[in-house]
Enzyme design. Structure first.
Site, PDB file in Angstrom:
ATOM      1  CB  SER A  43      -0.880  -0.011   1.249  1.00  0.00           C
ATOM      2  OG  SER A  43      -0.049   0.050   2.391  1.00  0.00           O
ATOM      3  CD  GLU A 101      -1.337 -12.244   3.445  1.00  0.00           C
ATOM      4  OE1 GLU A 101      -1.719 -11.696   2.398  1.00  0.00           O
ATOM      5  OE2 GLU A 101      -0.267 -11.971   4.004  1.00  0.00           O
ATOM      6  CE  LYS A 159       1.030 -13.576   1.054  1.00  0.00           C
ATOM      7  NZ  LYS A 159       1.399 -12.652  -0.013  1.00  0.00           N
ATOM      8  N   GLY A 179       6.765 -12.548   5.882  1.00  0.00           N
ATOM      9  CA  GLY A 179       6.441 -11.976   7.192  1.00  0.00           C
ATOM     10  C   GLY A 179       7.574 -11.348   7.971  1.00  0.00           C
ATOM     11  NE  ARG A 205       7.828  -7.871   4.988  1.00  0.00           N
ATOM     12  CZ  ARG A 205       7.253  -7.972   6.174  1.00  0.00           C
ATOM     13  NH1 ARG A 205       7.813  -7.357   7.213  1.00  0.00           N
ATOM     14  NH2 ARG A 205       6.154  -8.668   6.348  1.00  0.00           N
TER      15      ARG A 205
HETATM   16  P1  13P Z   1       5.812 -10.523   3.055  1.00  0.00           P
HETATM   17  O1  13P Z   1       6.292 -11.738   2.315  1.00  0.00           O
HETATM   18  O2  13P Z   1       6.753  -9.374   3.019  1.00  0.00           O
HETATM   19  O3  13P Z   1       5.266 -10.859   4.405  1.00  0.00           O
HETATM   20  O4  13P Z   1       4.582  -9.970   2.219  1.00  0.00           O
HETATM   21  C1  13P Z   1       3.658 -10.850   1.730  1.00  0.00           C
HETATM   22  C2  13P Z   1       2.343 -10.204   1.721  1.00  0.00           C
HETATM   23  O5  13P Z   1       1.704 -10.116   0.693  1.00  0.00           O
HETATM   24  C3  13P Z   1       1.810  -9.686   2.983  1.00  0.00           C
HETATM   25  O6  13P Z   1       0.459  -9.409   2.826  1.00  0.00           O
END
Ligand code: 13P
Length: 337
Positions: free
Chosen positions: A24, A175, A217, A260, A290
């Site tokens: 975002s 997720e 997820k 995460g 990330r």
């Molecule tokens: P991360 O792998 O950085 O946790 O991001 C994945 C994601 O889409 C979080 O909503």
């Protein structure tokens, strides 16, 4: 098989996973702050275009999750972003939630918003080329949280979202993220993840969501980030698989883990170990933000001259995670970077 079930299978095709590039506006600003780059619309496009035009990434990347701004942007050569991805055989996805907000009367807990008007937004995103969607719920571990009320509110919203996606012809990525922040043990993460997944699948069933048309997820089962004893790669893989065997129905086509906040190499090693253990009824894949982007973001550093270095760093992480899909990732792959 239905069209949505086919898309769900394509998302977790062997050797491939998802790039989560749906940060975002506040989140991408945070990422850009780390490389002293201003978060302008143009810079965001340059950065994401660098990732999406990386040659060869399609060998390891089945889908990309976009943010609302990005799905409407065009590349410098005038191609709409979803069209660019589709031309490479990559499925465009879209983040449709409106973020995690404070859950009222519940100190420190959150609930994800965005259901109002979602039917209409899904129709528009489908029109713009999206084939799948994402909604992220956030569960925080603390001394006396998460509460059942928080878990249930989030599970209910996830199921409402998933049902709307199915109706509107998008594969929902469901997720529920149990955050790794905190000093809790891996056992505590296991217990909270199990409670959360049980609630999510109960709500999905109640709201008639066909489980062969969705993708889960989740977080991995990990020690809290500041827990003095950190579980080993093997322990994480075993605990995660055991937790999911208890809670995730076999008809789900695949699980795509989020990273995460794990280091990129550890996120790859954990996924690799799970696939090495094998025997799971679902595909075990990745949907990393990330863990796929930290290296290319740093290599790019907001400078167009660094595009090749950024693309190389991204392709390397994509290749490592592609190998982790079959348990064939090795540390030696990192030194060849
Ligand atoms: P991360 O792998 O950085 O946790 O991001 C994945 C994601 O889409 C979080 O909503």
């Amino acid at each position: 098989m239905s069209e949505l079930a086919n898309i769900a299978q394509a998302i977790v095709a062997s050797g491939k996973g998802i790039l989560a590039a749906d940060e975002s506006a506040p989140t991408i600003k945070k990422r850009f702050d780390s490389i002293q780059t201003e978060s302008t619309e143009g810079n965001r496009l340059s950065y994401r275009e660098m990732l999406f035009t990386t040659e060869g990434a399609e060998e390891f990347i089945s889908g990309v999750i976009l943010f609302d701004e990005t799905i409407r942007q065009k590349t410098s050569s005038g191609i709409a972003i979803p069209e660019l991805l589709t031309s490479k055989g990559i499925l465009p996805g879209i983040k449709v939630d409106k973020g995690a907000k404070a859950l009222p009367l519940a100190d420190g807990e959150k609930v994800t918003e965005g259901l109002d008007g979602l039917r209409e937004r899904i129709a528009e995103y489908r029109q713009l080329g999206a084939r799948f969607a994402k909604w992220r719920a956030v569960i925080t571990i603390g001394d006396s949280i998460p509460s059942d009320g928080c878990i249930r509110a989030n599970a209910h919203a996830l199921a409402r979202y998933a049902a709307l996606c199915i109706e509107g012809d998008l594969v929902p990525i469901v997720e529920p993220e149990v955050l790794m922040d905190g000093s809790h043990t891996i056992e505590r993460c296991d217990e909270v993840t199990e409670r959360t997944l049980a609630a999510v699948f109960a709500e999905l069933r109640e709201q008639r969501v066909p489980l062969n048309e969705i993708i889960l997820k989740p977080n991995m089962v990990l020690s809290g980030s500041t827990c003095p004893t950190q579980a080993s790669v093997r322990e994480v893989a075993e605990a995660t698989l055991a937790c999911f065997r208890k809670t995730v129905p076999d008809e789900m086509p695949g699980i795509v883990f989020l990273s995460g906040g794990q280091s990129d190499e550890l996120a790859t090693a954990h996924l690799n170990e799970m696939n090495k253990l094998g025997g799971a009824p679902w595909q075990l894949s990745f949907s990393y933000g990330r863990a796929l982007q930290a290296a290319p973001l740093k290599a790019w550093a907001g400078n167009a001259a660094n595009r090749p270095a950024g693309q190389k760093a991204y392709l390397h992480r994509a290749r490592c995670n592609g190998a982790a899909r079959s348990g064939s990732y090795t540390e030696a792959m990192e030194s060849g970077a």
